[in-house]
Every structure is written in structure tokens, then in C-alpha cells.
Design an enzyme around this catalytic site. Structure first.
Site, short mmCIF file in Angstrom:
data_model
loop_
_atom_site.label_atom_id
_atom_site.label_comp_id
_atom_site.label_asym_id
_atom_site.label_seq_id
_atom_site.Cartn_x
_atom_site.Cartn_y
_atom_site.Cartn_z
N SER A 104 0.82 -1.21 0.00
CA SER A 104 0.00 0.00 0.00
C SER A 104 0.86 1.27 0.00
O SER A 104 1.63 1.50 -0.92
CB SER A 104 -0.95 -0.04 1.20
OG SER A 104 -1.90 0.99 1.15
N ASP A 241 -2.44 6.21 -3.48
CA ASP A 241 -1.29 5.62 -2.80
C ASP A 241 -0.78 4.47 -3.67
O ASP A 241 -1.23 4.28 -4.80
CB ASP A 241 -1.67 5.15 -1.39
CG ASP A 241 -2.76 4.09 -1.40
OD1 ASP A 241 -3.51 4.01 -2.39
OD2 ASP A 241 -2.87 3.33 -0.41
N ASP A 243 -1.06 1.24 -3.91
CA ASP A 243 -1.92 0.22 -4.50
C ASP A 243 -3.28 0.79 -4.92
O ASP A 243 -4.16 0.04 -5.33
CB ASP A 243 -2.11 -0.96 -3.56
CG ASP A 243 -2.95 -0.64 -2.33
OD1 ASP A 243 -3.01 0.55 -1.95
OD2 ASP A 243 -3.55 -1.56 -1.75
N ASP A 245 -5.87 2.08 -3.42
CA ASP A 245 -7.15 1.83 -2.75
C ASP A 245 -7.62 3.07 -2.00
O ASP A 245 -8.65 3.03 -1.32
CB ASP A 245 -7.08 0.62 -1.83
CG ASP A 245 -6.12 0.79 -0.66
OD1 ASP A 245 -5.39 1.80 -0.62
OD2 ASP A 245 -6.09 -0.10 0.22
#
Length: 449
Positions: A104, A241, A243, A245
Site C-alpha cells: 500500500s 497511494d 496500490d 485503494d
């Protein structure tokens, strides 16, 4: 022995805690729990795997693929894609489960492995515990034609983009948008889908090299995006960010628009459209009190959960609610996604700017952020926060002082010997004074012997 799974999968230093050996064994364990134990018609289970572009994801992805195939699972390798894309594709492909390899918003040396169940759903603690317990058991060892096969999921990104476009209530023609991809998983799909929706797109943080993910870019470092939006005269900016999400935004003046403000804008839009289930927005206890006050004025009830998108998801599933999220920019749209989706959030926010003709700065005024002060009090016994009578009295007195336009939250850290003291008030000076008094009380009452 401490639990291997954290709040969002297994995460740690790649080749430190998170080795290729562990990745392979976790995959084999997941194949048993999420695959073979749930597939009873004699076929081989299927799984989707995806990753963000950090360098360690290459060998960890290979290890996960090898572990799954060696355990008799057919693997669809989607390559570099956002976490929410992996979740969507698991459902779209009707796969039995899936794996996302990402840390992440963490720096490049870290990585993580998180599993999704059928339908792209996050796992509950009991299933994660079952996978962890399976690590010490005999692994499936199929032979010959019973081993799994690994295939390249060639149209994975296109499927996700088509899905995102299908959610759009209006096109984005005439908007100029800067997108900060954090040199992460959204570097390909986020700029593309905004262009396909009609926006003029400028990209920063869109050149991942495996080592620069989240490096002074993305939703945890908004400086570059703020400069780019103002410098290019853009209507607004979107920051992901690593990843993708989560999504934060920047208005045309360079001001941050955080997750609470984005939730306020989108909740009111759904409310006005008559599609906000039960007129409820789900948010965590860390959301600014200004969000709750603004939603009350709009006829929307805020249901509060503990901190963490998994708790937001649990509440949304239980109530069937339409929208929920966190101040950090994790927003979940129950109609379109099973997890936080930063690209989807950015698109829905942009659609409101386009549909209303109002600048993001004006839309963000739907809530007034109350001044918030956060103090970390270290070297204290965090286990006694809720049970210490003297501290409870101090908190009660602070709450009475603040009244309806203020709030106090004492929260023990989940990973460190500290207590987080958060105070909101109508005036910053009041918030600072109350927070400092509470921090001193925590230090006095909960000091370690």
C-alpha cells in the site's frame, strides 16, 4: 507466538519477514482453505493474482503463483494492477479467491500479501487464522495433470477500466485534472480511465521503476500535486497511494481535500439522487466532527466504526449501506466495489465537479473541518485507558467543557506502547489546550512503573 496476519494481510520487509519461502507456503495454505475446502465439484480451484510495481513483487508474485499452482490451483496472473482491480476481477472472473501483493502506502523495501475470498470479499479473522494454522499442516501435492496452470490475464486492466466507466453518472469533458499515481499500481489505468471519461489529464508520479513507489509522491505526500495543480491551472488534482485503494484530492487553489470532505460531497450527491441507503454514511471514529455535523444538517446519519476499512466494510455489509470510508481517503461504494477504490473515488468526485459546474473548492465547503489536535503519549500502559477511573473523570470534564462542538478521543495504539489523544473544538486554541491537559493526565495516570 504473535499473529502473522495484521489488519490488512501479511506485511513486512521483503526478504526480511516476507520471504519467497513464506509467500509460497502462504499460497499453498490459502489454496487449501480458500480453494479446495470450498470447491466440491471436482474441478480445480481458480485464483487471480496481482501486484503493485515494487521490485520485490516480482519474486513474491512468482512464489505465490508457484505455491498456488503446486497446490492444484489454476492461476490468472493479472500483473501490475490496483488492489481494488484485483478484487473486482476475482468477482468478474468468478474465481474462487485471489491474492494481492502490495504494501500500500509503505516505502519500496516493504511488501505484503493479502487474500480475497470468492466475490472479491476481504477475509474475516477466522479465515485468516485458518490459513495461518494451515501453514503447519500437510500441503496439497497433486501430480501429473492435476497440478495448476498459470495463465497471463491479458485483458485484466481493460476489464477494470470498462467497469469503472460504467459507474460514471456523467462525462468529464472540459475538466483538466492532475493525477498523482505515486509511481504505483494505478500508473497505467488511472490516467487512461480519466482520459476515456473525457478529461484532459496531466500525470505526475506515473513512472514506476520498482523502487520509487510512494517516494515523496502520492496521497501521503501532496506537495508535488499541489504545486502541479496550481502551476498547470488545473481544475483539481487526484492523489493515489501505492496500490490505489485510497484517494485524496487538491482543489484549484492547492488546498487539500481529505477523505472526510470527499465523503461529504459524495454522500450529499447520493442523498440528493435518492440512492443513499437509509440516508446513512459509515465512517470511523477518527473522522472529523465537522463531517458528522454537516451530515446531520443534510439529513444524513453517520454510523461510526472502529478505525480500519475492514470495520467500515463490516458495518456496510451488515446494513447494506451505500457509502463509507475513512479520513485517509479509503472510500467504499457498495454498489460498485467490495473494497476501497481510489480510482473509482476520484472518478465519482470528478463527476460531481462536472455535473454541478461548481469548483471542488466550493463543493468541499459542504463540511467545515473543526480544528483537530493529535498528541501521541508514549511510555504509558495503554491497556488501562478505558478502565482508569481518574482518567475517565478527566475525559468527562473535557467533554463537558467542549460541549456539542467538540470531541475527545483516547485511543491505544495497536502496535506501540502509546496512547493517541485526539481533541476537536470550534477554536484551535481550545483544542490545543484541552489536548495538552489530557496528554498530561494520560502521562500521570498511566505512567509505566
Amino acid at each position: 507466538m504473535s499473529r502473522l496476519f495484521g489488519t490488512d494481510g501479511v506485511r513486512g520487509l521483503a526478504n526480511g519477514l516476507l520471504t519467497a519461502e513464506l509467500a509460497l507456503e502462504l499460497a499453498q495454505a490459502a489454496a487449501a482453505v480458500l480453494g479446495h475446502q470450498n470447491v466440491t465439484d471436482g474441478r480445480r480451484p481458480t485464483a487471480v493474482i496481482a501486484r503493485d510495481p515494487r521490485a520485490s513483487g516480482e519474486f513474491l508474485g512468482a512464489a505465490v503463483g508457484a505455491g498456488l499452482a503446486s497446490a492444484g490451483v489454476d492461476v490468472y496472473d493479472a500483473g501490475v494492477l490496483p488492489t481494488p482491480a484485483a478484487a473486482y476481477l476475482i468477482a468478474d472472473l468468478k474465481a474462487d479467491f485471489g491474492v494481492m501483493i502490495s504494501a500500500s502506502h509503505n516505502a519500496a523495501p516493504d511488501n505484503g500479501i493479502k487474500f480475497f475470498a470468492r466475490g472479491g470479499q476481504k477475509l474475516d479473522d477466522a479465515v485468516e487464522d485458518a490459513i495461518e494454522a494451515q501453514l503447519s499442516k500437510e500441503k496439497p501435492r497433486p501430480l501429473g495433470g492435476d497440478v495448476g496452470r498459470i495463465s497471463r490475464f491479458a485483458d485484466a486492466e481493460d476489464r477494470y477500466i470498462v467497469h469503472l466507466l460504467s459507474t460514471m453518472p456523467s462525462r468529464l469533458d472540459g475538466l483538466r485534472v492532475v493525477i498523482d499515481c505515486a509511481h504505483g499500481a494505478a500508473s497505467g489505468c488511472s490516467p487512461q480511465v480519466f482520459k476515456d471519461a473525457g478529461a484532459e489529464v496531466l500525470v505526475i508520479g506515473g513512472e514506476p521503476d520498482g523502487l520509487n513507489i510512494n517516494d515523496e509522491v502520492g496521497s501521503t505526500h501532496l506537495d508535488q500535486l499541489q504545486k502541479a495543480v496550481v502551476g498547470h491551472g488545473a481544475d483539481f488534482g487526484i492523489a493515489h497511494d501505492g496500490d490505489a485503494d485510497r484517494c485524496l484530492a487538491v482543489d484549484h487553489l492547492g488546498n487539500e481535500v481529505d477523505g472526510d470532505q470527499i465523503m461529504a460531497i459524495l454522500a450529499v450527491a447520493l442523498h440528493d439522487a435518492g440512492t443513499l441507503k437509509d440516508e446513512v454514511l459509515v465512517a470511523t471514529v477518527m473522522s472529523n466532527l465537522g463531517l458528522k455535523l454537516a451530515m446531520s444538517d443534510a439529513g444524513i446519519r453517520v454510523e461510526e466504526t472502529a478505525v480500519g476499512d475492514r470495520y467500515v466494510l463490516e458495518a456496510m455489509r451488515k446494513g447494506g449501506y451505500s457509502l463509507g470510508g475513512e479520513q485517509s481517503g479509503h472510500l467504499i461504494f457498495n454498489e460498485y466495489a467490495t473494497t476501497g477504490d481510489g480510482v473509482l473515488t476520484g472518478l465519482q468526485l470528478a463527476a460531481q465537479v462536472a455535473a454541478t459546474g461548481k469548483p471542488l473548492a466550493e463543493l468541499a465547503q459542504r463540511m467545515t473541518k473543526l480544528p483537530q489536535v493529535l498528541i501521541n503519549v508514549t511510555d504509558v500502559d495503554k491497556t488501562r485507558v478505558s478502565s482508569h477511573d481518574g482518567l475517565r473523570d478527566v475525559v468527562q470534564a473535557a467533554e463537558e467543557q467542549l460541549g456539542a462542538t467538540g470531541r475527545v478521543l483516547l485511543r491505544p495504539s495497536g502496535t506501540e506502547p502509546l496512547v493517541r489523544v485526539m481533541v476537536e473544538a470550534a477554536e484551535l486554541s481550545t483544542a490545543e489546550s484541552v489536548a495538552n491537559d489530557l496528554a498530561s493526565a494520560v502521562q500521570t495516570h498511566l505512567a509505566l512503573a
